[in-house]
Design a protein around this motif. Sequence first.
Motif, PDB file in Angstrom:
ATOM      1  N   SER A 270     150.879 -28.414  55.080  1.00  0.00           N
ATOM      2  CA  SER A 270     150.800 -29.797  54.626  1.00  0.00           C
ATOM      3  C   SER A 270     152.132 -30.179  54.001  1.00  0.00           C
ATOM      4  N   SER A 271     152.222 -31.404  53.576  1.00  0.00           N
ATOM      5  CA  SER A 271     153.464 -31.890  52.985  1.00  0.00           C
ATOM      6  C   SER A 271     153.697 -31.236  51.619  1.00  0.00           C
ATOM      7  N   ALA A 272     154.932 -30.852  51.374  1.00  0.00           N
ATOM      8  CA  ALA A 272     155.266 -30.243  50.088  1.00  0.00           C
ATOM      9  C   ALA A 272     155.563 -31.295  49.039  1.00  0.00           C
ATOM     10  N   ARG A 273     155.537 -32.532  49.419  1.00  0.00           N
ATOM     11  CA  ARG A 273     155.862 -33.623  48.505  1.00  0.00           C
ATOM     12  C   ARG A 273     154.618 -34.234  47.860  1.00  0.00           C
ATOM     13  N   ASN A 274     153.497 -33.543  47.922  1.00  0.00           N
ATOM     14  CA  ASN A 274     152.281 -34.050  47.287  1.00  0.00           C
ATOM     15  C   ASN A 274     152.451 -34.066  45.772  1.00  0.00           C
ATOM     16  N   PRO A 275     151.937 -35.081  45.112  1.00  0.00           N
ATOM     17  CA  PRO A 275     152.043 -35.106  43.648  1.00  0.00           C
ATOM     18  C   PRO A 275     151.162 -34.038  43.025  1.00  0.00           C
ATOM     19  N   PHE A 276     151.591 -33.528  41.890  1.00  0.00           N
ATOM     20  CA  PHE A 276     150.800 -32.539  41.180  1.00  0.00           C
ATOM     21  C   PHE A 276     150.522 -33.057  39.780  1.00  0.00           C
ATOM     22  N   SER A 277     149.615 -32.399  39.129  1.00  0.00           N
ATOM     23  CA  SER A 277     149.182 -32.837  37.810  1.00  0.00           C
ATOM     24  C   SER A 277     150.279 -32.568  36.779  1.00  0.00           C
ATOM     25  N   LEU A 278     150.742 -33.612  36.139  1.00  0.00           N
ATOM     26  CA  LEU A 278     151.749 -33.461  35.098  1.00  0.00           C
ATOM     27  C   LEU A 278     151.179 -32.713  33.900  1.00  0.00           C
ATOM     28  N   HIS A 279     149.901 -32.910  33.638  1.00  0.00           N
ATOM     29  CA  HIS A 279     149.262 -32.214  32.519  1.00  0.00           C
ATOM     30  C   HIS A 279     149.250 -30.703  32.774  1.00  0.00           C
ATOM     31  N   PHE A 280     148.978 -30.291  34.014  1.00  0.00           N
ATOM     32  CA  PHE A 280     149.023 -28.871  34.353  1.00  0.00           C
ATOM     33  C   PHE A 280     150.425 -28.316  34.153  1.00  0.00           C
ATOM     34  N   PHE A 281     151.450 -29.086  34.522  1.00  0.00           N
ATOM     35  CA  PHE A 281     152.827 -28.656  34.330  1.00  0.00           C
ATOM     36  C   PHE A 281     153.141 -28.478  32.842  1.00  0.00           C
ATOM     37  N   LEU A 282     152.702 -29.395  31.996  1.00  0.00           N
ATOM     38  CA  LEU A 282     152.958 -29.298  30.559  1.00  0.00           C
ATOM     39  C   LEU A 282     152.241 -28.100  29.945  1.00  0.00           C
ATOM     40  N   ILE A 283     151.009 -27.835  30.394  1.00  0.00           N
ATOM     41  CA  ILE A 283     150.298 -26.642  29.920  1.00  0.00           C
ATOM     42  C   ILE A 283     151.061 -25.385  30.319  1.00  0.00           C
ATOM     43  N   THR A 284     151.632 -25.374  31.511  1.00  0.00           N
ATOM     44  CA  THR A 284     152.420 -24.226  31.967  1.00  0.00           C
ATOM     45  C   THR A 284     153.654 -24.031  31.097  1.00  0.00           C
ATOM     46  N   VAL A 285     154.335 -25.109  30.755  1.00  0.00           N
ATOM     47  CA  VAL A 285     155.527 -25.020  29.903  1.00  0.00           C
ATOM     48  C   VAL A 285     155.144 -24.507  28.513  1.00  0.00           C
ATOM     49  N   ILE A 286     154.031 -24.994  27.978  1.00  0.00           N
ATOM     50  CA  ILE A 286     153.560 -24.524  26.667  1.00  0.00           C
ATOM     51  C   ILE A 286     153.250 -23.033  26.729  1.00  0.00           C
ATOM     52  N   PHE A 287     152.601 -22.595  27.817  1.00  0.00           N
ATOM     53  CA  PHE A 287     152.310 -21.168  27.973  1.00  0.00           C
ATOM     54  C   PHE A 287     153.591 -20.348  28.004  1.00  0.00           C
ATOM     55  N   LEU A 288     154.592 -20.818  28.744  1.00  0.00           N
ATOM     56  CA  LEU A 288     155.852 -20.072  28.819  1.00  0.00           C
ATOM     57  C   LEU A 288     156.544 -19.984  27.467  1.00  0.00           C
ATOM     58  N   ILE A 289     156.498 -21.064  26.700  1.00  0.00           N
ATOM     59  CA  ILE A 289     157.120 -21.050  25.373  1.00  0.00           C
ATOM     60  C   ILE A 289     156.434 -20.024  24.482  1.00  0.00           C
ATOM     61  N   PHE A 290     155.096 -20.042  24.458  1.00  0.00           N
ATOM     62  CA  PHE A 290     154.384 -19.089  23.619  1.00  0.00           C
ATOM     63  C   PHE A 290     154.517 -17.664  24.144  1.00  0.00           C
ATOM     64  N   ASP A 291     154.652 -17.504  25.451  1.00  0.00           N
ATOM     65  CA  ASP A 291     154.840 -16.177  26.012  1.00  0.00           C
ATOM     66  C   ASP A 291     156.175 -15.593  25.568  1.00  0.00           C
ATOM     67  N   VAL A 292     157.222 -16.396  25.552  1.00  0.00           N
ATOM     68  CA  VAL A 292     158.531 -15.924  25.091  1.00  0.00           C
ATOM     69  C   VAL A 292     158.480 -15.606  23.601  1.00  0.00           C
TER      70      VAL A 292
END
Length: 117
Positions: free
Chosen positions: A47-69
């Motif tokens: 399928s197309s790789a340009r599909n929009p994704f959930s910005l909220h999921f992206f922010l949760i991922t960034v928060i997880f990475l910060i706490f993981d570090v």
Amino acid sequence: MILLFMMSIIIIFISNFIMFLSLILSKKSFKDREKCSPFECGFDPKSSARNPFSLHFFLITVIFLIFDVEIALIFPMITSFKMVNLIIWTKTSFFFIIMLLIGLYHEWNQGMLNWTN
């Protein structure tokens, strides 16, 4: 001073010449079908790789990475417990944990930890 200037001009000339030479001699093809595709693993995308994704999921991922570090930074504090001064270790650990809790409170206050709005 003039010698330094001449040496810098020569170095800049040689580095630009080598970069230009590598550009000419490289076998890059900018019109390759595989390079233009979004996945370079050899498979055609389903399928197309340009599909929009959930910005909220992206922010949760960034928060997880910060706490993981930050957790990775806490582990050496545990191993250095017996090797350093107890008062300095306690102050440093307390400061670090307080900073983590302030960040957690800020994220909680902004509503970033709520999965659904």
